[in-house]
Each structure stands twice: as structure tokens, then as C-alpha cells.
Design an enzyme around this catalytic site. Structure first.
Site, PDB file in Angstrom:
ATOM      1  N   CYS A 132      16.998 -10.319 -14.681  1.00 15.47           N
ATOM      2  CA  CYS A 132      17.603 -11.498 -14.058  1.00 15.47           C
ATOM      3  C   CYS A 132      17.050 -12.771 -14.701  1.00 15.47           C
ATOM      4  O   CYS A 132      17.324 -13.035 -15.863  1.00 15.47           O
ATOM      5  CB  CYS A 132      17.393 -11.452 -12.549  1.00 15.47           C
ATOM      6  SG  CYS A 132      18.481 -12.587 -11.631  1.00 15.47           S
TER       7      CYS A 132
ATOM      8  N   HIS B 106      19.386  -6.121 -11.025  1.00 15.64           N
ATOM      9  CA  HIS B 106      18.047  -5.747 -10.560  1.00 15.64           C
ATOM     10  C   HIS B 106      17.905  -4.222 -10.507  1.00 15.64           C
ATOM     11  O   HIS B 106      18.299  -3.595  -9.522  1.00 15.64           O
ATOM     12  CB  HIS B 106      17.783  -6.344  -9.179  1.00 15.64           C
ATOM     13  CG  HIS B 106      17.555  -7.819  -9.201  1.00 15.64           C
ATOM     14  ND1 HIS B 106      16.315  -8.375  -9.401  1.00 15.64           N
ATOM     15  CD2 HIS B 106      18.420  -8.860  -9.076  1.00 15.64           C
ATOM     16  CE1 HIS B 106      16.414  -9.696  -9.385  1.00 15.64           C
ATOM     17  NE2 HIS B 106      17.677 -10.016  -9.195  1.00 15.64           N
TER      18      HIS B 106
ATOM     19  N   SER C  35      -7.150  -0.417  14.341  1.00 13.33           N
ATOM     20  CA  SER C  35      -6.138  -0.363  15.392  1.00 13.33           C
ATOM     21  C   SER C  35      -5.660   1.050  15.667  1.00 13.33           C
ATOM     22  O   SER C  35      -5.097   1.324  16.722  1.00 13.33           O
ATOM     23  CB  SER C  35      -4.930  -1.218  14.994  1.00 13.33           C
ATOM     24  OG  SER C  35      -4.255  -0.640  13.893  1.00 13.33           O
ATOM     25  N   GLY C  36      -5.843   1.945  14.706  1.00  9.92           N
ATOM     26  CA  GLY C  36      -5.297   3.291  14.823  1.00  9.92           C
ATOM     27  C   GLY C  36      -3.991   3.440  14.080  1.00  9.92           C
ATOM     28  O   GLY C  36      -3.461   4.537  13.956  1.00  9.92           O
ATOM     29  N   GLY C  37      -3.453   2.318  13.565  1.00  7.35           N
ATOM     30  CA  GLY C  37      -2.260   2.376  12.738  1.00  7.35           C
ATOM     31  C   GLY C  37      -2.579   2.949  11.368  1.00  7.35           C
ATOM     32  O   GLY C  37      -3.743   3.144  11.004  1.00  7.35           O
ATOM     33  N   VAL C  38      -1.538   3.210  10.590  1.00  4.13           N
ATOM     34  CA  VAL C  38      -1.718   3.842   9.286  1.00  4.13           C
ATOM     35  C   VAL C  38      -2.599   2.996   8.376  1.00  4.13           C
ATOM     36  O   VAL C  38      -3.557   3.487   7.769  1.00  4.13           O
ATOM     37  CB  VAL C  38      -0.347   4.089   8.613  1.00  4.13           C
ATOM     38  CG1 VAL C  38      -0.545   4.695   7.227  1.00  4.13           C
ATOM     39  CG2 VAL C  38       0.521   5.000   9.468  1.00  4.13           C
ATOM     40  N   ASP C  39      -2.299   1.708   8.283  1.00  2.00           N
ATOM     41  CA  ASP C  39      -2.992   0.862   7.318  1.00  2.00           C
ATOM     42  C   ASP C  39      -4.484   0.759   7.604  1.00  2.00           C
ATOM     43  O   ASP C  39      -5.315   0.985   6.727  1.00  2.00           O
ATOM     44  CB  ASP C  39      -2.356  -0.530   7.288  1.00  2.00           C
ATOM     45  CG  ASP C  39      -0.883  -0.492   6.934  1.00  2.00           C
ATOM     46  OD1 ASP C  39      -0.471   0.474   6.256  1.00  2.00           O
ATOM     47  OD2 ASP C  39      -0.141  -1.406   7.332  1.00  2.00           O
ATOM     48  N   SER C  40      -4.835   0.409   8.842  1.00  2.00           N
ATOM     49  CA  SER C  40      -6.260   0.247   9.150  1.00  2.00           C
ATOM     50  C   SER C  40      -6.990   1.588   9.098  1.00  2.00           C
ATOM     51  O   SER C  40      -8.169   1.647   8.736  1.00  2.00           O
ATOM     52  CB  SER C  40      -6.452  -0.425  10.510  1.00  2.00           C
ATOM     53  OG  SER C  40      -6.063   0.413  11.578  1.00  2.00           O
ATOM     54  N   SER C  41      -6.293   2.676   9.436  1.00  2.00           N
ATOM     55  CA  SER C  41      -6.926   3.999   9.371  1.00  2.00           C
ATOM     56  C   SER C  41      -7.268   4.373   7.933  1.00  2.00           C
ATOM     57  O   SER C  41      -8.351   4.906   7.650  1.00  2.00           O
ATOM     58  CB  SER C  41      -6.005   5.060   9.978  1.00  2.00           C
ATOM     59  OG  SER C  41      -5.783   4.820  11.356  1.00  2.00           O
TER      60      SER C  41
ATOM     61  N   GLU D  23      15.267  -2.615 -10.009  1.00  2.00           N
ATOM     62  CA  GLU D  23      14.169  -2.232  -9.118  1.00  2.00           C
ATOM     63  C   GLU D  23      14.611  -1.971  -7.689  1.00  2.00           C
ATOM     64  O   GLU D  23      13.869  -1.348  -6.917  1.00  2.00           O
ATOM     65  CB  GLU D  23      13.069  -3.311  -9.138  1.00  2.00           C
ATOM     66  CG  GLU D  23      13.430  -4.635  -8.488  1.00  2.00           C
ATOM     67  CD  GLU D  23      14.106  -5.619  -9.430  1.00  2.00           C
ATOM     68  OE1 GLU D  23      13.998  -6.831  -9.194  1.00  2.00           O
ATOM     69  OE2 GLU D  23      14.758  -5.176 -10.404  1.00  2.00           O
TER      70      GLU D  23
END
EC number: 6.3.5.2
Length: 520
Positions: free
Chosen positions: A81, A176, A230-236, A178
Site C-alpha cells: 500500500c 493488503h 488476574s487469572g486471564g490468559v495474558d497475566s497467567s 496481511e
């Protein structure tokens, strides 16, 4: 040492998707601003260079350009682009404003005599022309090819939709590749990085784990780190990575803000403190958050307040840890994209994210974001490589502000209690029916409006909740999930019968775009 692709960012909202596609091809890449120095490019020693799209017009004053070394280094270059337009302008071609702009799906004729597009097509016309379905997003177009280039793709609106100088291995595409809407986009990018640049598939998650651990150890040293868990995926995944890297130097702070999912606190403490041996401090800050959020209905204000209070809690806990120098967060690429490009500040802000928009200058901790360059699917791969349980790693995303942005308008404890119970029923039924794994994100939204209903012989006047379930590959775009009516009916009946205070359930059938995945 990895073979590397250098991606230069000109400010497109899609730029990070280029990195994702290249990594999916097993090739290591890094994303950097378009104005990097010649010395940087030479020291990086890329096998190839990709120039991203962007919002500017190349014929205006002070618009960004690729460093001249990009075209003298002797490596393949792909312009996408705006990247194609600046390539054309810098190498002697011409770019003008298009009389007819193209935004969305388009069909182009692919001229198969170039290495990049040879034998790549979606269909063949009766005349034998190979056609591609692509995604366009441009208001300018190349009107004259630079010397040495030939036409590679075209359509009526954009006569030069692709160009190639095969002697120098320079390629430009106006579309694009991608984004998933360009059906052969992944094939085209794979062709560029593997066949044209000569890269192997030597980048994988196990290797990345070791690199990430080494980077964290180098950055942190002997300092202590605190992480909001937090128990979420990212912080875990961050917790597992940091625990592997620095062991007991990590202290996780679990903040119960009153806006978590049902039984979240108990599950987090059991998983990390008891099973994995991670140091976890449990802070019950429900009253504090509810007090600060009282009367606030603006979504951005709620996000900022929640982010601010998290920071305050961490500062208070950090004072109890005199060696703590770092605050770790689970920021990932989509968070950064939606808040504005962290690398170039050129992408337009869509919504703020509590991980990247609410940290004051007075914060006495340095920020550590080891997942900042990863997309959600890569974060999950990393979690598996680190040995986390599959169910934890493939749990649906949960926003940092929690139920605070799933309660429309003012946040009240009563609303949060109703919402978390309704949401637990929805998720339970999705799991039981096998639909949880088929959806990318599913949750319930609390609407602060009441509707009339009938239960038994009596009239009710209770609250409404909306169910939301989407399917997506990258969270940049998403389709609403076509859940079976029988499943929706069962969820609705259970919520209305089991959660006193709710008498109506609706289902959200909006895609992204135009809607965002979360309601606030």
C-alpha cells in the site's frame, strides 16, 4: 542466529498483522519505525525488508520515506500500500491522488510472470487470466512505474495494483496481503519470505521461550518484580514466564476489584499459589474500586479509574517489597494497536487500554511487558511451551477492567453480582455444548435498563443482559458466532430462572468492524 525480516512501520493499523503473518511462516521478524538510521538497518542485517501501509500521501510535504539504504542494501523489498507508493516515488515513479478510492474487497488481475505471484490465484477467467480477491484501503495510486519495474497486478480502478523489479527483487502491492480478507495473502507473504528472501523456518515458540527468558533476566537482573495476576490468559502466561526466568524474585499481586468472574479469586489462588508455587499476595480492594467508580458512566473514564486504582494498589504493595523495581503487565499487540501504535504513535486511537493508557509519571516502578510484541495466538503457544494447562491457556480473553466495561453505564455491586452469575451460566453451557472451543470470545453484557416480563401469574420489571460470542483469527476483525437457537434458548431460560433480577436475554449479532468486540 535467526534469519530476520525487517518491517518498517509507516503507521497502518494493519502493520502488526504483517509481523504476525511472517512469524506464522516460521521466520523471525521485528517491527521498527520507518525513520530508523542507515546504521541500524545495516546492523540489523535483514534477509528482506517489508514496508508497511500508512495514512499519508507520498506527494505531500514532510511525508515519511524509507531510508535510502533500504534500496541499496541488496536484499529483497516488499512495499505494501503506502509502502509501494513510497517505493515508487523514491525510485523515480509517480504517485497521484486516485479519482476513485478503494476501501474493501476488490478483484485484481494477477500477472503471473513474476516470482511473487506466479501460480497464485483465486480463479481463472475464460480468457485465461488469473484473478485475486484482495483487500484494498487507499486513496492514492501509482501512475507511472519506476525504471526497471514491470506491471504485476491491475484492475480498472487501480491500473498499477502491483509492480516488480525482479533484477533487484523489489516488489510492491497496492492491496493488503496481511489481512485475512486477501484470500491468498498468506501464500504471497510466504512466497516473499521463503522463496524470494531465502529464509528458512527457524523461528518457533520453544526458541522464543529461551530468548524471552534471557531477555527478562538481562533486563531485571537481581531486582524484584511484581505482577498483577488476574487469572486471564495474558497475566497467567506472564506469571509462568517470569517465574521461569527469575523464580522467587517474582511476587504476584492478585487484586479482587469486585469486577471479576464468578469464583475467580479462589481459582487463581489455587492454581498459582498452591499448584505452581508462585508467591501471590491477595488484595481485596472491592470497596475501594466501587467507591471510586460510583456515579461514573463514561466508558473511558471507567477504564482510566480502574487503571489508576490498579496502579495505586501496586504502589502500596511495592512499598512492602523494598527490592521491587519492576511492574510486569500482560500487554499484548492488540492492546497496543487499539490504543495507538506504541512504536510510531501514528495509528489513530480507537480506545484506551488500562495497560497502556493509565500509568502516571509518578509511578515508582519500571514497566516490564514481555508479551508486548505477541498476538493472542502466540501468547497461547507460549503458555503451552511453558507447561501451563491447556484449559487455562485457551480460556477466552477477559478485559483488564473486568466487568467494569461489561456493565454499561454506572457500575454497582448489584449489577456486578447479577452479571457474573449470568455470565457463568453462558460459559458453562457453551462448554457443555462444545461451542466454547468454537468461539474466540464469549461473554455477557449487563444493560442498565428494565423490561416488563411475566413469571407465573405475576408481572416482572427486571434487567436485561446481552450475550456476545465472536469468531476471529486475530481479534482485529471478528464475526458474530452463529450459535444454535436451541443453545441460546437454553442459556436464556437458565439465566431468567436462576438469576433473580433478570427477565430478558438478547443476542448480539454485530461484527467487528463496525462494532468492537467489547461493548465499552
Amino acid at each position: 542466529m535467526h534469519q530476520k525480516i525487517l518491517i518498517l512501520d509507516f503507521g497502518s493499523q494493519y502493520t502488526q498483522l504483517i509481523a504476525r503473518r511472517v512469524r506464522e511462516a516460521g521466520v523471525y521478524c521485528e517491527l521498527h519505525p520507518n525513520d530508523v538510521s542507515e546504521d541500524f538497518v545495516r546492523e540489523f542485517a535483514p534477509q528482506g525488508i517489508i514496508l508497511s501501509g500508512g495514512p499519508n500521501s507520498v506527494y505531500e510535504d514532510e511525508t515519511p520515506r524509507a531510508p535510502d539504504v533500504v534500496f541499496t542494501l541488496g536484499v529483497p523489498v516488499l512495499g505494501i500500500c503506502y509502502g509501494m507508493q513510497t517505493m515508487a516515488a523514491q525510485l523515480g515513479g509517480a504517485v497521484e491522488s486516485a479519482a476513485k478510492r478503494e476501501f474493501g474487497y476488490a478483484e485484481i488481475r494477477a500477472r503471473g510472470h513474476t516470482q511473487l505471484l506466479r501460480d497464485i490465484q483465486d480463479r481463472v477467467t475464460g480468457e485465461g487470466h488469473g484473478m485475486l480477491d484482495v483487500w484494498m484501503s487507499h486513496g492514492d495510486k501509482v501512475t507511472a512505474l519506476p525504471e526497471g519495474f514491470k506491471l504485476m497486478a491491475s484492475n480498472a480502478a487501480t491500473p498499477i495494483a502491483g509492480m516488480a523489479d525482479e533484477a533487484r527483487r523489489f516488489y510492491g502491492v497496492q492491496f493488503h496481503p496481511e489481512v485475512t480478507h486477501t484470500l491468498q495473502g498468506k501464500h504471497i507473504l510466504n512466497r516473499f519470505v521463503h522463496d524470494i528472501c531465502g529464509c528458512g523456518s527457524d523461528w518457533n515458540m520453544p526458541d522464543y521461550v529461551e530468548e524471552a527468558i534471557g531477555k527478562v533476566r538481562s533486563e531485571v537482573g537481581s531486582d524484584e518484580v511484581i505482577l498483577g495476576l488476574s487469572g486471564g490468559v495474558d497475566s497467567s502466561v506472564v506469571a509462568a514466564l517470569l517465574h521461569r526466568a527469575v523464580g522467587d524474585q517474582l511476587t504476584c499481586v492478585f487484586v479482587d476489584n469486585g469486577l471479576l468472574r464468578l469464583n475467580e479469586a479462589e481459582q487463581v489462588m489455587e492454581t498459582f499459589a498452591q499448584n505452581l508455587g508462585v508467591k501471590v499476595i491477595h488484595v481485596d480492594a472491592t470497596e475501594r474500586f466501587m467507591r471510586e467508580l460510583a456515579g461514573v458512566s463514561d466508558p473511558e473514564q471507567k477504564r482510566k479509574i480502574i487503571g489508576r486504582e490498579f496502579v495505586h494498589v501496586f504502589q502500596e504493595e511495592a512499598e512492602k517489597l523494598p527490592k521491587a523495581k519492576w511492574l510486569a503487565q500482560g500487554t499484548i499487540y492488540p492492546d497496543v494497536i487499539e490504543s495507538a501504535s506504541a512504536k510510531t504513535k501514528k495509528a489513530h486511537t480507537i480506545k484506551s487500554h488500562h495497560n497502556v493508557g493509565g500509568l502516571p509519571e509518578t509511578l515508582h516502578l519500571q514497566l516490564l511487558e514481555p508479551l508486548r510484541e505477541l498476538f493472542k495466538d502466540e501468547v497461547r503457544e507460549l503458555g503451552i511451551a511453558l507447561g501451563l494447562p491447556h484449559d487455562m491457556v485457551y480460556r477466552h480473553p477477559f478485559p483488564g477492567p473486568g466487568l467494569g466495561v461489561r456493565i454499561l453505564g454506572k457500575v454497582k455491586r448489584e449489577y456486578a453480582d447479577l452479571l457474573r452469575r449470568a455470565d457463568a451460566i453462558f460459559i458453562e453451557e457453551l462448554r457443555a455444548s462444545g461451542w466454547y472451543e468454537k468461539t474466540s470470545q464469549a461473554f455477557t453484557v449487563f444493560l442498565p435498563v428494565k423490561s416488563v416480563g411475566v413469571m407465573g401469574d405475576g408481572r416482572t420489571y427486571d434487567y436485561v443482559v446481552a450475550l456476545r460470542a465472536v469468531q476471529t483469527q486475530d481479534f482485529m476483525t471478528a464475526h458474530w458466532a452463529e450459535l444454535p437457537y436451541t443453545l441460546l434458548g437454553k442459556v436464556s431460560n437458565r439465566i431468567i430462572n436462576e438469576v433473580r433480577g433478570i427477565n430478558r436475554v438478547v443476542y448480539d449479532v454485530s461484527g467487528k468492524p463496525p462494532a468492537t468486540i467489547e461493548w465499552e
